[in-house]
Design a protein around this motif. Structure first.
Motif, PDB file in Angstrom:
ATOM      1  N   HIS A 135      12.673  -0.144  14.312  1.00 57.40           N
ATOM      2  CA  HIS A 135      12.141   1.120  13.792  1.00 57.40           C
ATOM      3  C   HIS A 135      11.085   0.847  12.726  1.00 57.40           C
ATOM      4  CE1 HIS A 135      15.735   2.743  15.679  1.00 57.40           C
ATOM      5  NE2 HIS A 135      15.424   3.970  15.322  1.00 57.40           N
ATOM      6  N   ASN A 136      10.104   1.714  12.645  1.00 59.95           N
ATOM      7  CA  ASN A 136       9.264   1.751  11.450  1.00 59.95           C
ATOM      8  C   ASN A 136      10.124   2.207  10.280  1.00 59.95           C
ATOM      9  OD1 ASN A 136       6.788   1.241  12.908  1.00 59.95           O
ATOM     10  ND2 ASN A 136       6.906   3.360  13.628  1.00 59.95           N
ATOM     11  N   ILE A 137       9.701   1.864   9.067  1.00 60.34           N
ATOM     12  CA  ILE A 137      10.397   2.328   7.866  1.00 60.34           C
ATOM     13  C   ILE A 137       9.408   3.104   7.004  1.00 60.34           C
ATOM     14  CG2 ILE A 137      11.941   1.724   5.980  1.00 60.34           C
ATOM     15  CD1 ILE A 137      12.125  -1.098   7.174  1.00 60.34           C
ATOM     16  N   LEU A 138       9.796   4.294   6.621  1.00 56.41           N
ATOM     17  CA  LEU A 138       8.995   5.161   5.756  1.00 56.41           C
ATOM     18  C   LEU A 138       9.803   5.423   4.491  1.00 56.41           C
ATOM     19  CD1 LEU A 138       6.782   7.324   5.070  1.00 56.41           C
ATOM     20  CD2 LEU A 138       8.086   8.916   6.511  1.00 56.41           C
ATOM     21  N   MET A 139       9.286   5.000   3.348  1.00 53.16           N
ATOM     22  CA  MET A 139       9.950   5.230   2.061  1.00 53.16           C
ATOM     23  C   MET A 139       9.279   6.386   1.349  1.00 53.16           C
ATOM     24  SD  MET A 139      12.266   4.223  -0.181  1.00 53.16           S
ATOM     25  CE  MET A 139      12.529   5.565  -1.380  1.00 53.16           C
ATOM     26  N   VAL A 165       4.772   2.948   4.036  1.00 56.27           N
ATOM     27  CA  VAL A 165       5.364   2.516   5.305  1.00 56.27           C
ATOM     28  C   VAL A 165       5.405   1.003   5.352  1.00 56.27           C
ATOM     29  CG1 VAL A 165       4.660   4.579   6.582  1.00 56.27           C
ATOM     30  CG2 VAL A 165       3.143   2.579   6.530  1.00 56.27           C
ATOM     31  N   ASN A 166       6.242   0.469   6.250  1.00 52.65           N
ATOM     32  CA  ASN A 166       6.377  -0.977   6.384  1.00 52.65           C
ATOM     33  C   ASN A 166       5.076  -1.609   6.882  1.00 52.65           C
ATOM     34  OD1 ASN A 166       7.216   0.432   8.881  1.00 52.65           O
ATOM     35  ND2 ASN A 166       7.411  -1.635   9.711  1.00 52.65           N
ATOM     36  N   LYS A 167       4.935  -2.904   6.635  1.00 48.69           N
ATOM     37  CA  LYS A 167       3.684  -3.622   6.908  1.00 48.69           C
ATOM     38  C   LYS A 167       3.310  -3.563   8.384  1.00 48.69           C
ATOM     39  CE  LYS A 167       1.456  -8.082   5.995  1.00 48.69           C
ATOM     40  NZ  LYS A 167       1.629  -9.404   5.355  1.00 48.69           N
ATOM     41  N   TYR A 168       4.299  -3.671   9.248  1.00 50.92           N
ATOM     42  CA  TYR A 168       4.010  -3.724  10.689  1.00 50.92           C
ATOM     43  C   TYR A 168       4.350  -2.387  11.352  1.00 50.92           C
ATOM     44  CZ  TYR A 168       3.496  -8.648   9.688  1.00 50.92           C
ATOM     45  OH  TYR A 168       3.077  -9.847   9.150  1.00 50.92           O
ATOM     46  N   PHE A 169       3.916  -1.306  10.725  1.00 52.94           N
ATOM     47  CA  PHE A 169       4.133   0.031  11.275  1.00 52.94           C
ATOM     48  C   PHE A 169       3.487   0.129  12.656  1.00 52.94           C
ATOM     49  CE2 PHE A 169       3.331   4.506  11.983  1.00 52.94           C
ATOM     50  CZ  PHE A 169       4.440   5.128  11.444  1.00 52.94           C
ATOM     51  N   ASP A 170       4.264   0.651  13.623  1.00 57.57           N
ATOM     52  CA  ASP A 170       3.815   0.724  15.018  1.00 57.57           C
ATOM     53  C   ASP A 170       4.093   2.138  15.523  1.00 57.57           C
ATOM     54  OD1 ASP A 170       3.532   0.638  17.774  1.00 57.57           O
ATOM     55  OD2 ASP A 170       4.590  -1.265  18.025  1.00 57.57           O
ATOM     56  N   GLU A 171       3.034   2.886  15.822  1.00 61.44           N
ATOM     57  CA  GLU A 171       3.192   4.286  16.219  1.00 61.44           C
ATOM     58  C   GLU A 171       4.016   4.464  17.485  1.00 61.44           C
ATOM     59  OE1 GLU A 171      -0.497   6.357  16.397  1.00 61.44           O
ATOM     60  OE2 GLU A 171      -0.873   6.185  14.237  1.00 61.44           O
ATOM     61  N   PRO A 183       0.838  -1.203   0.000  1.00 62.66           N
ATOM     62  CA  PRO A 183       0.000   0.000   0.000  1.00 62.66           C
ATOM     63  C   PRO A 183       0.874   1.256   0.000  1.00 62.66           C
ATOM     64  CG  PRO A 183      -0.716  -1.556   1.682  1.00 62.66           C
ATOM     65  CD  PRO A 183       0.606  -2.039   1.194  1.00 62.66           C
ATOM     66  N   PHE A 184       0.438   2.271  -0.712  1.00 61.66           N
ATOM     67  CA  PHE A 184       1.217   3.513  -0.818  1.00 61.66           C
ATOM     68  C   PHE A 184       0.267   4.695  -0.854  1.00 61.66           C
ATOM     69  CE2 PHE A 184       0.210   2.140  -5.080  1.00 61.66           C
ATOM     70  CZ  PHE A 184      -0.237   3.314  -5.687  1.00 61.66           C
ATOM     71  N   GLN A 185       0.838   5.877  -0.684  1.00 59.03           N
ATOM     72  CA  GLN A 185       0.079   7.105  -0.853  1.00 59.03           C
ATOM     73  C   GLN A 185       0.833   8.027  -1.812  1.00 59.03           C
ATOM     74  OE1 GLN A 185      -1.982   8.755   2.723  1.00 59.03           O
ATOM     75  NE2 GLN A 185      -0.663   7.321   3.850  1.00 59.03           N
ATOM     76  N   ARG A 186       0.090   8.967  -2.367  1.00 56.12           N
ATOM     77  CA  ARG A 186       0.706   9.914  -3.299  1.00 56.12           C
ATOM     78  C   ARG A 186       0.187  11.309  -3.009  1.00 56.12           C
ATOM     79  NH1 ARG A 186       1.220   9.172  -9.872  1.00 56.12           N
ATOM     80  NH2 ARG A 186       1.662  11.356 -10.432  1.00 56.12           N
ATOM     81  N   HIS A 187       1.119  12.259  -2.926  1.00 58.47           N
ATOM     82  CA  HIS A 187       0.763  13.671  -2.802  1.00 58.47           C
ATOM     83  C   HIS A 187       1.436  14.408  -3.953  1.00 58.47           C
ATOM     84  CE1 HIS A 187      -0.217  17.567  -1.163  1.00 58.47           C
ATOM     85  NE2 HIS A 187       1.057  17.895  -1.132  1.00 58.47           N
TER      86      HIS A 187
END
Length: 353
Positions: free
Chosen positions: A125-129, A55-61, A44-48
């Motif tokens: 760490h979370n990963i944000l690409m 973000v990685n699959k197991y993103f944890d705030e 899954p991705f977003q676009r602006h």
């Protein structure tokens, strides 16, 4: 998918990106190509606008976030090109094409590394690409404009050509407009307040000025007069001389401090154009740096600007390719550099995550 297959797919993506013109603010088609990568891997991705991020699959705030960032815009090809800048092809191990080195190689290598770790369970760490737009023009819609929409970032790797060495600091930039004033007059009459003559002393001051603090990684703040303009015709002494001053700022000063010092001490009027392009750095003992050094990579300070200037957190500049090839004619990157880049990113992140 294993690393070898990811590397093969990354080269295909880079060839696609090279084939699509993507000048700053005109990156919509390369953004589409990056979207296609994420779709192919069911990420899954977003676009602006033309920024694409995931973000990685197991993103944890509750965990800190590592940003992986590079850009997919390019400058325009210069007139010295002898090869088609939009025709990606390999000769003698070199992949030619506009944006191959700056920063396509780093971008696809980071995307490959992100994909490799996307489904990793329980990372530290979370990963944000983020594949960002408008880096070359430092535009309002670049990473700087995207940051408010992103999760909080704690540390970053910014992908730029560094020969896979670790740029642990990067110089910031301030451009100043300076005015040296005098008395306008007819050239035939005496004038002891000629603005052009007054500028001699001012130019000498800028030439000789030194800031007190010297950075271990970046050396001295570099101050350079880069433009001068005055006069309209041969028989008129002008009222002023306009100068442009380029200041490359180290991690020993904030841009605001540099502006305050120069405006107080310079023998002319000064006005900064912007203070937003600050220097960047990361501690030598940061786990990301230690991970890279343990793999045999050197550390250094970079004189060139990148999207690091938008970040407030500690950040490391690292990527395949050579900065001296950036914006050159017949730009290229070695295929081996991309393979090595993906391998190094993965090994550094293995230790870090």
């Amino acid at each position: 998918m294993d690393q070898e297959q990811l590397t093969e797919k990354s080269l295909e993506l880079l060839k696609t990106l090279i084939s699509i013109p993507s000048f700053s603010s005109e990156e919509d088609k390369t953004a589409d190509a990056i979207e296609d990568w994420f779709k192919a891997f069911n990420i899954p991705f977003q676009r602006h606008i033309n920024n694409v991020y995931a973000v990685n699959k197991y993103f944890d705030e509750s965990k800190p976030t590592l940003l992986l960032n590079s850009h997919h815009d390019t400058v325009k090809p210069n007139s010295a090109y002898t090869k088609d800048p939009f025709h990606p092809h390999i000769e003698d191990g070199k992949l030619y094409g506009l944006g191959s080195n700056d920063a396509g190689g780093a971008l696809v290598s980071l995307i490959a590394a992100f994909t490799y770790f996307y489904a990793r369970k329980n990372p530290s760490h979370n990963i944000l690409m983020v594949a960002s737009m408008e880096e070359e023009s430092a535009g309002a819609n670049s990473l700087r404009g995207l940051l408010p929409k992103l999760p909080k970032i704690d540390v970053a790797i910014v992908g730029e050509p560094t020969l896979l060495d670790l740029a642990i600091a990067e110089k910031g930039l301030i451009v100043f407009d300076a005015v040296v004033k005098g008395t306008p007059s007819h050239a035939a009459h005496p004038n002891l307040n000629n603005a052009i003559y007054n500028s001699i002393e001012v130019l000498e001051w800028f030439k000789n000025y030194k800031f007190d603090k010297v950075s271990d990684a970046l050396g001295e703040v570099k101050l350079t007069v880069t433009q001068i303009n005055a006069g309209s015709q041969h028989n008129v002494v002008p009222a002023q001389v306009d100068l442009v001053i380029d200041v490359r700022v180290t991690d020993k000063y904030t841009n605001a401090e540099i502006a305050e010092i120069l405006k107080r001490e310079a023998p002319c009027e000064l006005k900064e154009r912007s203070l937003r392009l600050n220097s960047s750095s990361i501690a030598k003992d940061h786990p990301l740096v230690k991970s890279g050094v343990a793999l045999g990579r050197k550390t250094y300070g970079s004189p060139t600007l990148s999207d690091q200037a938008a970040l407030q957190c500690q950040s490391l500049k690292l990527g395949p390719g050579d900065s001296t090839r950036s914006h050159s004619a017949d730009e290229f990157i070695y295929v081996q550099e991309i393979e090595d880049g993906i391998d190094l990113y993965i090994k550094i992140l293995e230790k870090f995550l």
